[in-house]
Design a protein around this motif. Structure first.
Motif, short mmCIF file in Angstrom:
data_model
loop_
_atom_site.label_atom_id
_atom_site.label_comp_id
_atom_site.label_asym_id
_atom_site.label_seq_id
_atom_site.Cartn_x
_atom_site.Cartn_y
_atom_site.Cartn_z
N VAL A 214 51.69 38.28 66.90
CA VAL A 214 52.08 37.85 68.25
C VAL A 214 52.49 36.39 68.20
O VAL A 214 51.97 35.59 67.41
N ASN A 215 53.44 36.07 69.07
CA ASN A 215 53.89 34.69 69.24
C ASN A 215 53.11 34.08 70.39
O ASN A 215 53.27 34.47 71.55
N GLY A 216 52.24 33.13 70.10
CA GLY A 216 51.45 32.48 71.13
C GLY A 216 52.21 31.45 71.91
O GLY A 216 51.71 30.93 72.92
N GLY A 217 53.42 31.12 71.48
CA GLY A 217 54.23 30.14 72.19
C GLY A 217 55.08 30.79 73.26
O GLY A 217 55.23 32.01 73.32
N PRO A 218 55.70 29.98 74.14
CA PRO A 218 56.50 30.54 75.24
C PRO A 218 57.86 31.07 74.82
O PRO A 218 58.48 31.83 75.55
N SER A 219 58.35 30.68 73.64
CA SER A 219 59.68 31.11 73.20
C SER A 219 59.77 30.93 71.69
O SER A 219 58.84 30.42 71.04
N LEU A 220 60.92 31.33 71.13
CA LEU A 220 61.13 31.15 69.69
C LEU A 220 61.32 29.68 69.35
O LEU A 220 61.06 29.26 68.22
N ASP A 221 61.81 28.89 70.31
CA ASP A 221 61.97 27.46 70.05
C ASP A 221 60.62 26.77 69.92
O ASP A 221 60.50 25.76 69.22
N LEU B 238 45.30 30.11 81.37
CA LEU B 238 45.38 29.64 80.00
C LEU B 238 44.47 28.45 79.80
O LEU B 238 44.14 27.72 80.75
N LEU B 239 44.09 28.24 78.55
CA LEU B 239 43.42 27.01 78.19
C LEU B 239 44.44 25.88 78.11
O LEU B 239 45.66 26.13 78.07
N PRO B 240 44.00 24.64 78.09
CA PRO B 240 44.95 23.53 78.11
C PRO B 240 45.99 23.55 76.99
O PRO B 240 47.09 23.02 77.16
N ASP B 241 45.68 24.16 75.82
CA ASP B 241 46.67 24.17 74.74
C ASP B 241 47.79 25.16 74.99
O ASP B 241 48.78 25.19 74.25
N GLY B 242 47.67 26.04 75.99
CA GLY B 242 48.73 26.97 76.36
C GLY B 242 48.86 28.17 75.46
O GLY B 242 49.80 28.95 75.62
N CYS B 243 47.95 28.37 74.51
CA CYS B 243 48.04 29.49 73.57
C CYS B 243 47.30 30.70 74.14
O CYS B 243 46.13 30.60 74.52
N ARG B 244 47.97 31.83 74.19
CA ARG B 244 47.36 33.03 74.77
C ARG B 244 46.42 33.74 73.79
O ARG B 244 45.35 34.16 74.19
N PRO B 245 46.79 33.96 72.54
CA PRO B 245 45.83 34.62 71.64
C PRO B 245 44.83 33.63 71.06
O PRO B 245 45.08 32.98 70.04
N GLN B 246 43.67 33.48 71.69
CA GLN B 246 42.64 32.56 71.23
C GLN B 246 41.60 33.26 70.36
O GLN B 246 40.95 32.62 69.54
N LYS B 247 41.41 34.57 70.56
CA LYS B 247 40.33 35.29 69.88
C LYS B 247 40.80 36.65 69.40
O LYS B 247 41.77 37.21 69.91
#
Length: 697
Positions: free
Chosen positions: A619-626, A37-46
């Motif tokens: 898609v949810n780019g975060g690790p959870s719903l929280d 991952l990039l430092p921001d932790g977001c998986r969908p970057q492009k």
């Protein structure tokens, strides 16, 4: 000819380029950088480039990229096969996340290496036709799983080679089958990579009764398509509107000429003023003249009828004559060529209404006319009295169908018939009778099937009668279906039959020389085999008659999904245990894994037809719903969106993960980063310089 040679040469060049490009594009995935991952932790970057109607592929790849920890492992670990489908998939994940890109790059990633791998193995994905996203998902995961299986066999069962697809997506159903004859149950576990859910009936539509007998089965009707006939009409209306817009766009328009209407031509405007008044007067005069003329004609007919009754004439003279017809065979000439009056046939009388062109009876008439034997010509209005000595209507019909040589006795009035003979009805070739017999036979099987279901359900113990009982009518808004209702519908009882014929081979009944019986089946999710990542397909498409129908029913997806009500519980298993004949040995280790899942991805089909439309992904780019971070991705376009926008979408495939799985995946990534500090900061830039060209082409 030159064009053909050029096409062949182009295909040959394309094959050579594909052979060269696939291994080269897969190199970065064979030696992954280790950064996930990039430092921001977001998986969908492009976003992903559309390679020609490949939105079905792009939407699924975006959802799989968000499927942590599966996608993280595909990037961080060596693929099982060099230059295979798993390598290309890992390359796409890295490209979407931008981990091998120069910082600040925002261009969409090109998934062409993966598409080349796909079409080389599965030719039906070649070309630019619209494909089904769910079919692509199954094909892709199946191919990656096969590569892991091959690598494991080559490594002689080494524990280092594990099927990442099976570990993260594979689950199992528990299937209970009840034989109607012996009332014994067989249990088994069936594997799955995703769950396909039929849409349940809306209030007022058919429900499933006891033992899986639907209301359509009980009534002997054809089951309606999903969403009802209204969807079919709406689809046709939208297709007509779409085609009309295209036609309208193709027409050239000038600045001073009004645009022509697209579909329906408007009625011609009536003239106004003096001309309009004159035309209106002429129309009134003409309609009055027609009305008065008809009234006078009716009065004259009534008077002539009264006079005819007073001066009743003698009945017209009836003459009879006989003819003989012969045909070579019924296969060559299935019909004689008679067209009988449909009105008279209902009265069980054969009265000729017409003759089929180039038929046996027409050739007979032509021959009689050429010989001057006009009395033997069969004419309209002639009535059939006997066929080979048979005078009964049904018997005459049978002889006309079966015999190759017939002797016909006909009657003719001295005057033409004054009654309306109605429409012409072709003589029967037996096809209609066969269809009616088949229908009656099938209806008898249906009644026997329904009676067997009723008797079996009445004789079952209370526990089994509840388990295999009728589907309860669901409550709630009539215009919206919940995902929980789809899951309830999935686990409802289903009757096993084929056109109301028994198809189940019961092991217990086979000992008594009974080969096939009726049976009912229920399925539950097996709690000991639920995967961390659960994929649910909503079956919006169904083949109905000669076309595919799509249901546009609104389905509400819950952000948090509790599967406790759809998995086989210990209490339910205890209820089944006394009646189980086979299969208890496989039900070991129900486990205590969590049954609570959360939504992280949705594949959406926009459109009304299976052959057209557009796929997008949420898609949810975060690790959870929280810590959610939702994105709407349409091919190369990527934008942030709200949770409400996701829940309003017309979902086709929904992706859920067990609660906590995403957080654990991020923690694993962070742990790996701490263990390899040289892969961040400046050392990271150096690694990008060394392998910076490994994203694609």
């Amino acid at each position: 000819m030159v064009k053909k040679k050029g096409a062949v040469a182009a295909k040959a060049r394309a094959r050579k380029e594909a052979a060269k490009s696939v291994p080269a594009a897969s190199c970065p995935a064979e030696q992954p950088s280790g950064r996930v991952l990039l430092p921001d932790g977001c998986r969908p970057q492009k976003g992903l480039k559309n390679l020609g109607n490949t939105c079905y592929m792009n939407s699924i790849l975006q959802c799989l990229n968000a499927s942590a920890p599966f996608s993280d492992e595909m990037i961080s670990r060596r693929p099982p096969v060099s230059g295979g489908m798993s390598s290309a998939l890992a390359t796409v994940f890295s490209g979407i996340r931008g981990v091998d890109e120069v910082p600040g790059s925002s261009s969409a990633f090109d998934p062409k290496p993966l598409q080349q791998q796909l079409v080389s193995r599965f030719p039906w994905f070649r070309g630019k036709e619209q494909q089904d996203a769910h079919e692509f998902l199954r094909t892709l995961l199946g191919s990656v799983s096969d590569e892991f299986d091959e690598a494991k066999r080559g490594a002689e069962g080494s524990e280092e080679v594990q099927d990442r697809v099976a570990r993260h997506f594979a689950g199992r159903f528990c299937v209970a089958t009840l034989c109607w004859r012996c009332s014994r149950i067989t249990l088994r576990l069936d594997p799955f990579l995703d769950v396909s859910l039929h849409l349940p009936a809306l209030p007022g539509q058919q429900l499933v009764g006891a033992m899986g007998v639907t209301s359509a089965m009980a009534a002997g009707e054809e089951e309606p398509p999903p969403g009802g006939e209204a969807d079919h009409e709406d689809e046709e209306a939208e297709e007509r509107a779409s085609s009309s817009k295209k036609a309208k766009g193709r027409k050239g328009r000038s600045a001073d000429a009004p645009a022509a209407p697209a579909v329906v031509q408007p009625k011609r405007a009536k003239p106004r003023g003096v001309w309009g008044a004159a035309q209106e007067r002429s129309e009134i005069v003409e309609s009055t003249r027609i009305y008065v003329g008809r009234l006078v004609l009716r009065l004259l007919q009534a008077e002539s009828g009264a006079e005819a009754e007073e001066q009743e004439e003698a009945a017209p003279e009836v003459t009879t004559f006989e003819i003989e017809l012969e045909r070579a065979s019924r296969q060559k000439h299935p019909q004689w060529g008679f067209q009988w009056s449909e009105t008279k046939c209902k009265e069980e009388e054969f009265v000729l209404c017409g003759v089929v062109e180039d038929s046996i009876i027409e050739r007979w008439n032509l021959k009689r006319r050429a010989m001057g034997d006009h009395e033997q010509i069969v004419c309209i209005g002639d009535r059939l009295l006997e066929v080979n000595g048979e005078s009964d209507y049904k018997e005459m019909s049978k002889v006309l169908r079966a015999a190759d040589k017939v002797s016909l006795k006909l009657a003719r009035n001295s005057v033409r018939p004054d009654c309306d003979l109605g429409r012409a009805q072709a003589e029967s070739d037996g096809e209609q009778e066969r269809k009616e017999q088949e229908k009656a036979k099938k209806d008898a099987l249906r009644r026997d099937f329904c009676d067997s279901a009723r008797l079996c359900h009445e004789s079952l113990p209370r526990v089994l009668a509840d388990i295999f009982g009728p589907q309860p009518a669901h409550a709630g808004a009539s215009d919206r279906i919940s995902l929980e209702q789809c899951l309830h519908n999935f686990s409802m009882v289903e009757a096993l039959e084929d056109d109301y014929k028994p198809v189940y081979a019961c092991a217990g009944c086979a000992k008594e020389d009974v080969r096939r019986t009726y049976a009912s089946r229920r399925m539950w999710l097996w709690p000991g085999g639920l995967p961390p990542l659960l994929t649910l397909q909503l079956k919006r498409f169904r083949r109905y008659r000669d076309r595919f129908e799509k249901s546009s029913a609104s389905i509400s997806l819950p952000l948090s999904l509790d599967l406790g009500g759809f998995a086989l519980s210990e209490e339910r298993l205890d209820d089944l245990r006394p009646f189980v004949d086979r299969g208890l040995e496989v039900l070991q280790g129900m486990g205590e894994t969590s049954l609570k899942y959360e939504l992280y991805g949705v594949c959406v089909h926009q459109g009304t037809s299976m052959k057209s439309g557009h796929y997008i992904a949420f898609v949810n780019g975060g690790p959870s719903l929280d810590k959610e971070n939702w994105f709407e991705i349409s091919d190369a376009k990527r934008k942030s969106c709200s949770r409400a926008e996701v829940l309003k979408a017309e979902a086709y495939v929904a992706f859920y993960r067990r609660e906590g799985t995403g957080v654990e995946a991020d923690e694993a990534v962070a742990t790996g980063a701490e263990a390899s500090p040289s892969r961040h900061g400046r050392a990271d830039d150096e690694e990008e310089d060394d392998g910076g060209g490994g994203d694609g082409e």
